[in-house]
Design a protein around this motif. Structure first.
Motif, PDB file in Angstrom:
ATOM      1  N   ILE A   1       0.761  -1.150   0.062  1.00  0.00           N
ATOM      2  CA  ILE A   1       0.135  -0.087   0.042  1.00  0.00           C
ATOM      3  C   ILE A   1       0.839   1.244  -0.150  1.00  0.00           C
ATOM      4  O   ILE A   1       0.744   2.367  -0.719  1.00  0.00           O
ATOM      5  N   SER A   2       2.199   1.191   0.692  1.00  0.00           N
ATOM      6  CA  SER A   2       3.042   2.300   0.829  1.00  0.00           C
ATOM      7  C   SER A   2       3.557   2.874  -0.635  1.00  0.00           C
ATOM      8  O   SER A   2       3.522   3.843  -1.100  1.00  0.00           O
ATOM      9  N   LEU A   3       4.045   1.522  -1.307  1.00  0.00           N
ATOM     10  CA  LEU A   3       4.709   1.832  -2.644  1.00  0.00           C
ATOM     11  C   LEU A   3       3.654   2.094  -3.652  1.00  0.00           C
ATOM     12  O   LEU A   3       3.878   2.962  -4.685  1.00  0.00           O
ATOM     13  N   ALA A   4       2.668   1.628  -3.549  1.00  0.00           N
ATOM     14  CA  ALA A   4       1.321   1.674  -4.525  1.00  0.00           C
ATOM     15  C   ALA A   4       1.097   3.407  -4.495  1.00  0.00           C
ATOM     16  O   ALA A   4       0.815   3.918  -5.353  1.00  0.00           O
ATOM     17  N   ALA A   5       0.987   3.922  -2.987  1.00  0.00           N
ATOM     18  CA  ALA A   5       0.485   5.219  -2.959  1.00  0.00           C
ATOM     19  C   ALA A   5       1.762   6.202  -3.539  1.00  0.00           C
ATOM     20  O   ALA A   5       1.266   6.978  -4.072  1.00  0.00           O
ATOM     21  N   LEU A   6       2.864   5.611  -3.451  1.00  0.00           N
ATOM     22  CA  LEU A   6       3.972   6.610  -3.754  1.00  0.00           C
ATOM     23  C   LEU A   6       3.884   6.771  -5.332  1.00  0.00           C
ATOM     24  O   LEU A   6       4.151   7.560  -5.871  1.00  0.00           O
ATOM     25  N   ILE A   7       3.724   5.283  -6.075  1.00  0.00           N
ATOM     26  CA  ILE A   7       3.617   5.545  -7.399  1.00  0.00           C
ATOM     27  C   ILE A   7       2.503   6.437  -8.138  1.00  0.00           C
ATOM     28  O   ILE A   7       2.778   7.384  -8.705  1.00  0.00           O
ATOM     29  N   GLY A   8       1.456   6.444  -7.238  1.00  0.00           N
ATOM     30  CA  GLY A   8       0.452   7.058  -7.507  1.00  0.00           C
ATOM     31  C   GLY A   8       0.691   8.668  -7.464  1.00  0.00           C
ATOM     32  O   GLY A   8       0.408   9.555  -8.385  1.00  0.00           O
ATOM     33  N   ALA A   9       1.521   9.124  -6.381  1.00  0.00           N
ATOM     34  CA  ALA A   9       1.733  10.344  -6.286  1.00  0.00           C
ATOM     35  C   ALA A   9       2.784  10.905  -7.122  1.00  0.00           C
ATOM     36  O   ALA A   9       2.668  12.114  -7.586  1.00  0.00           O
ATOM     37  N   ILE A  10       3.670   9.917  -7.310  1.00  0.00           N
ATOM     38  CA  ILE A  10       4.773  10.375  -8.637  1.00  0.00           C
ATOM     39  C   ILE A  10       4.243  10.456  -9.884  1.00  0.00           C
ATOM     40  O   ILE A  10       4.386  11.540 -10.389  1.00  0.00           O
ATOM     41  N   VAL A  11       3.026   9.736 -10.383  1.00  0.00           N
ATOM     42  CA  VAL A  11       2.439   9.967 -11.463  1.00  0.00           C
ATOM     43  C   VAL A  11       1.679  11.091 -11.561  1.00  0.00           C
ATOM     44  O   VAL A  11       1.666  11.865 -12.519  1.00  0.00           O
ATOM     45  N   ILE A  12       1.114  11.740 -10.443  1.00  0.00           N
ATOM     46  CA  ILE A  12       0.475  12.891 -10.500  1.00  0.00           C
ATOM     47  C   ILE A  12       1.264  14.126 -10.412  1.00  0.00           C
ATOM     48  O   ILE A  12       1.306  15.100 -11.214  1.00  0.00           O
ATOM     49  N   ALA A  13       2.267  14.081  -9.168  1.00  0.00           N
ATOM     50  CA  ALA A  13       2.888  15.299  -8.823  1.00  0.00           C
ATOM     51  C   ALA A  13       4.250  15.588  -9.911  1.00  0.00           C
ATOM     52  O   ALA A  13       4.148  16.773 -10.038  1.00  0.00           O
ATOM     53  N   ILE A  14       4.638  14.588 -10.264  1.00  0.00           N
ATOM     54  CA  ILE A  14       5.817  15.177 -11.150  1.00  0.00           C
ATOM     55  C   ILE A  14       5.526  15.510 -12.475  1.00  0.00           C
ATOM     56  O   ILE A  14       6.011  16.731 -13.101  1.00  0.00           O
ATOM     57  N   PRO A  15       4.629  15.033 -13.164  1.00  0.00           N
ATOM     58  CA  PRO A  15       4.190  15.672 -14.441  1.00  0.00           C
ATOM     59  C   PRO A  15       3.750  17.171 -14.038  1.00  0.00           C
ATOM     60  O   PRO A  15       3.679  18.031 -14.986  1.00  0.00           O
ATOM     61  N   LEU A  16       2.943  17.347 -13.077  1.00  0.00           N
ATOM     62  CA  LEU A  16       2.189  18.565 -12.869  1.00  0.00           C
ATOM     63  C   LEU A  16       3.280  19.522 -12.630  1.00  0.00           C
ATOM     64  O   LEU A  16       3.013  20.684 -12.964  1.00  0.00           O
TER      65      LEU A  16
ATOM     66  N   LEU B   1       9.435  -0.467  -7.073  1.00  0.00           N
ATOM     67  CA  LEU B   1       7.915  -0.048  -6.820  1.00  0.00           C
ATOM     68  C   LEU B   1       6.910  -0.884  -7.308  1.00  0.00           C
ATOM     69  O   LEU B   1       6.089  -1.376  -6.591  1.00  0.00           O
ATOM     70  N   ILE B   2       7.119  -1.143  -8.667  1.00  0.00           N
ATOM     71  CA  ILE B   2       6.368  -2.057  -9.384  1.00  0.00           C
ATOM     72  C   ILE B   2       6.199  -3.318  -8.859  1.00  0.00           C
ATOM     73  O   ILE B   2       5.190  -4.230  -8.671  1.00  0.00           O
ATOM     74  N   GLY B   3       7.496  -3.977  -8.570  1.00  0.00           N
ATOM     75  CA  GLY B   3       7.556  -5.229  -8.054  1.00  0.00           C
ATOM     76  C   GLY B   3       6.843  -5.561  -6.551  1.00  0.00           C
ATOM     77  O   GLY B   3       5.918  -6.560  -6.613  1.00  0.00           O
ATOM     78  N   PHE B   4       7.003  -4.671  -5.756  1.00  0.00           N
ATOM     79  CA  PHE B   4       6.448  -4.945  -4.402  1.00  0.00           C
ATOM     80  C   PHE B   4       4.967  -4.608  -4.313  1.00  0.00           C
ATOM     81  O   PHE B   4       4.254  -5.065  -3.789  1.00  0.00           O
TER      82      PHE B   4
END
Length: 511
Positions: A25-40, A217-220
């Protein structure tokens, strides 16, 4: 120290599962935040005013208390993994967006000019020049976000999302500091290890860093989420509220169902949360069945007009609860057990003797001496503290606290009156006296399985299996079962199985 290692050894499988859930859940949340925050941040890196507005928005989102955010999400997405993921993503946006924006906006303008002079397109400059320069700052933001997520993710256990928070909650509920310590230490060590890994990667080449992070990130996240309720296969999911008693009951449900039909796969969700969390999960098909109480249904779950209120007869309360659940929610309330786990006010025996207390009305003469420790749910219920104020015409100096903590508080002398359940093992453990409800405030609380009508129709063997507990388990028996778990540290599974064998509901040879 020996107790710590003994508990660790006994629960090593549960701990490994909890760690994977926590990482997932931690790494999935991090992926989601990265996908939103970095492009923005990339998009707004040349738009200072818009970037400042976004920084303010993400800052405000991070100030919302985590429990409040989870509570706001539950009506829309139910409970479990999804609301926890959304909440964690929201909290991780600020450090990632902020560091990405700072890293890109503070690049030396002469470097940008040189890249333009070489004829680089905007996209090529971003990939070849800007991101490699800003990467250390971006990774630092990711590191900060991940450490914060791992710490906050312990609260996910409150809404049935699993993780290391289950050890902390179980430790608090069972008054077992060892379990709490294991959960807290594991979460802290996990944060330190992941933070150290990211710090190590910051010193490597950008490609190595990005590839390694993406792989981990993707593996875990993939492994963990595939085991979570978000993508779980269809099965009978039985959940229980916090505490030993619901844990014992759901293990009984499991064994009875499997005995009736071995082909049914049963999954247990112990210590899943409070009443409204479980009811919401049932509505959203995240669980199949859970044990509920008749009084709780009428007081907290259904809409009941004053003209419809039944007497305090246990039969009338059950029939009214069953009727309203069918009418308002299309749910089936199966036949109840014998015992009633009703509310009570409890005091230390010495305090009762000193002040000649035998019933709740007796508290009126010592109102100025009372320091009460009540659960939040009891304080807010009309058959709880609100009812005491109205029916008994009394008000106390009151503190709100978690269920298990109120027993520690009265034992340590921090409070002298608490709310309790009539089958709590702690009443015996701490030598507490239940005060008689002489004005009949507390309604009957008989336990019974609650499920959707569609489930009962599609799986009649489920109903047949669970109805075997109808009219079983007295108040004395339930109190003794709770005592075996809470005080003698027997597992709920063993206690449930032994009872079913003793009652002739299971064969002795069954595990």
């Amino acid at each position: 120290m020996s107790l710590f290692f003994q508990t660790l050894n006994e629960r090593k499988e549960e701990l490994v599962t909890a760690i994977f859930q926590h990482l997932a859940i931690s790494l999935a949340a991090l992926i989601g935040a990265i996908v939103i925050a970095i492009p923005l941040a990339i998009m707004l890196s040349t738009r200072k005013k818009a970037a400042e507005v976004m920084l303010q928005v993400t800052s405000v989102l991070q100030t919302i208390p985590s429990l409040a955010l989870l509570g706001l999400l539950i009506p829309f997405v139910g409970i479990g993994t999804l609301p926890a993921l959304i909440a964690l993503i929201v909290y991780a946006l600020l450090p990632i967006f902020q560091n990405t924006y700072i890293g890109l906006s503070e690049i030396d303008p002469s470097i940008e000019e040189a890249a333009i002079a070489f004829g680089m397109s905007r996209f090529r400059r971003l990939i070849k020049v800007e991101l490699p320069i800003a990467l250390p700052v971006i990774v630092s933001g990711i590191r900060t976000a991940l450490v914060m997520i791992i710490g906050t993710a312990t609260l996910a256990a409150l809404i049935g999302a699993g993780g290391l928070g289950t050890f902390i909650l179980l430790g608090i509920d069972r008054n077992n500091p060892t379990l709490t310590l294991i959960g807290a230490m594991s979460a802290a060590l996990l944060a330190i290890l992941v933070s150290s890994l990211i710090r190590f990667l910051q010193k490597r080449k950008p490609r190595v860093t990005l590839f390694t992070l993406a792989f981990l990130l993707i593996g875990f996240a993939g492994i963990g989420i595939s085991q979570s309720t978000l993508f779980s296969k269809e099965t009978v999911v039985i959940a229980g509220k916090l505490g030993a008693e619901p844990d014992i009951l759901i293990h009984m449900y499991k064994e009875l169902i499997e005995e009736r039909n071995p082909k049914i796969e049963v999954e247990l969700k112990s210590n899943f949360g409070k009443t409204n969390f479980l009811f919401s999960a049932l509505q959203h098909d995240q669980i199949t069945v859970y044990p509920e109480f008749t009084g709780t249904v009428l007081e907290s779950l259904v809409t009941l007009k004053d003209s419809e209120k039944p007497s305090n007869s246990s039969e009338e309360v059950y029939e009214k609860a069953k009727q309203l659940l069918e009418q308002q929610y299309a749910m089936t309330f199966l036949e109840p057990m014998t015992y009633q786990n009703t509310y009570a006010l409890a005091v230390k025996r010495t305090f009762a003797e000193e002040n000649q207390l035998t019933k709740i009305s007796d508290l009126a003469k010592i109102q100025n001496k009372i320091h009460a420790g009540f659960t939040l749910e009891f304080i807010d219920r009309s058959d709880g503290y609100k009812g005491i104020q109205e029916l008994y015409q009394m008000s106390f100096d009151t503190q709100a606290m978690e269920p298990a903590l109120r027993y520690q508080a009265i034992n340590n002398g921090e409070v002298n009156v608490i709310d309790a359940y009539s089958t709590d093992s702690e009443l015996k453990e701490y030598d507490l006296v239940r005060l008689e409800d002489d004005q009949h405030l507390f309604p009957p609380y008989q336990g019974a399985p609650l499920m959707k009508q569609t489930t009962a129709e599609e799986m009649p063997e489920l109903v047949e299996a669970l109805n075997q507990l109808s009219g079983k388990i007295t108040e004395q028996q339930m109190s003794e079962l709770n005592y075996l778990v809470n005080v003698e540290n027997q597992s709920p599974e063993k206690v449930a199985h032994d009872f079913l064998v003793k009652e002739g509901l299971l064969e002795e040879e069954k595990k």
